[in-house]
Design a protein around this motif. Structure first.
Motif, PDB file in Angstrom:
ATOM      1  N   LYS A  39     -26.654  58.532  37.781  1.00  0.00           N
ATOM      2  CA  LYS A  39     -26.877  57.663  36.626  1.00  0.00           C
ATOM      3  C   LYS A  39     -28.074  56.779  36.914  1.00  0.00           C
ATOM      4  N   GLY A  40     -28.535  56.132  35.886  1.00  0.00           N
ATOM      5  CA  GLY A  40     -29.618  55.169  36.063  1.00  0.00           C
ATOM      6  C   GLY A  40     -30.906  55.642  35.440  1.00  0.00           C
ATOM      7  N   GLU A  41     -31.744  54.679  35.176  1.00  0.00           N
ATOM      8  CA  GLU A  41     -33.028  54.959  34.564  1.00  0.00           C
ATOM      9  C   GLU A  41     -33.977  55.655  35.534  1.00  0.00           C
ATOM     10  N   GLU A  42     -33.929  55.233  36.784  1.00  0.00           N
ATOM     11  CA  GLU A  42     -34.763  55.826  37.821  1.00  0.00           C
ATOM     12  C   GLU A  42     -33.848  56.394  38.896  1.00  0.00           C
ATOM     13  N   ARG A  43     -33.901  57.710  39.044  1.00  0.00           N
ATOM     14  CA  ARG A  43     -33.019  58.377  40.012  1.00  0.00           C
ATOM     15  C   ARG A  43     -33.843  58.873  41.190  1.00  0.00           C
ATOM     16  N   CYS A  44     -33.258  58.829  42.357  1.00  0.00           N
ATOM     17  CA  CYS A  44     -33.980  59.182  43.582  1.00  0.00           C
ATOM     18  C   CYS A  44     -33.832  60.671  43.891  1.00  0.00           C
ATOM     19  N   ALA A  45     -34.109  61.032  45.128  1.00  0.00           N
ATOM     20  CA  ALA A  45     -34.076  62.442  45.531  1.00  0.00           C
ATOM     21  C   ALA A  45     -32.730  62.833  46.118  1.00  0.00           C
ATOM     22  N   ILE A  46     -31.684  62.134  45.733  1.00  0.00           N
ATOM     23  CA  ILE A  46     -30.325  62.520  46.106  1.00  0.00           C
ATOM     24  C   ILE A  46     -29.618  62.920  44.815  1.00  0.00           C
ATOM     25  N   VAL A  47     -29.130  64.137  44.788  1.00  0.00           N
ATOM     26  CA  VAL A  47     -28.452  64.661  43.599  1.00  0.00           C
ATOM     27  C   VAL A  47     -26.976  64.797  43.936  1.00  0.00           C
ATOM     28  N   THR A  48     -26.121  64.239  43.075  1.00  0.00           N
ATOM     29  CA  THR A  48     -24.685  64.372  43.283  1.00  0.00           C
ATOM     30  C   THR A  48     -24.071  65.075  42.086  1.00  0.00           C
ATOM     31  N   VAL A  49     -23.183  66.024  42.396  1.00  0.00           N
ATOM     32  CA  VAL A  49     -22.527  66.785  41.338  1.00  0.00           C
ATOM     33  C   VAL A  49     -21.032  66.897  41.625  1.00  0.00           C
ATOM     34  N   SER A  50     -20.261  66.907  40.553  1.00  0.00           N
ATOM     35  CA  SER A  50     -18.845  67.234  40.670  1.00  0.00           C
ATOM     36  C   SER A  50     -18.678  68.644  40.119  1.00  0.00           C
TER      37      SER A  50
END
Length: 116
Positions: A39-50
């Motif tokens: 979430k968030g307007e600016e996302r970093c290089a960590i991707v999380t998925v369920s």
């Protein structure tokens, strides 16, 4: 390693890693049973998925057998955030500047196959 990173440029490294992560988010969002949790307007290089019907630790182990490194994060890592998202664990993928778009595609293909 520090000198190499400085020579390449930290901003270049950041832009590349973040672009690969965004490509990954777009691709995994198209898979049935996968929900991007970032979430968030600016996302970093960590991707999380369920992943519906698949435990992240099982997927992590299966992906490692194929030479794909991921990690998992549990509720203890993000108590408030995970409660809001309705998850206990997530699969965590962290592309870096040295990864390729082909590796992103290979990851998505492997995840899709493992979930089917």
């Amino acid at each position: 390693a520090a000198q190499y990173a400085q020579d390449l440029g930290l901003e270049v490294i950041r832009e590349r890693a973040w672009a690969l992560a965004e490509s990954l988010r777009e691709r995994v969002a198209e898979l049935d049973g996968v929900r991007v949790q970032d979430k968030g307007e600016e996302r970093c290089a960590i991707v999380t998925v369920s992943t519906e019907g698949h435990h992240p630790l099982d997927l992590l182990r299966a992906l490692r057998k194929e030479g794909i490194n991921t990690s998992r994060a549990g509720r203890d890592a993000a108590v408030f955030d995970f409660e809001d998202k309705g998850v206990d664990q997530v699969l965590r993928i962290s592309p870096h500047y040295y990864n390729t778009e082909e590796e992103i595609v290979a990851f998505v293909d492997a995840l899709s196959r493992l979930m089917s």
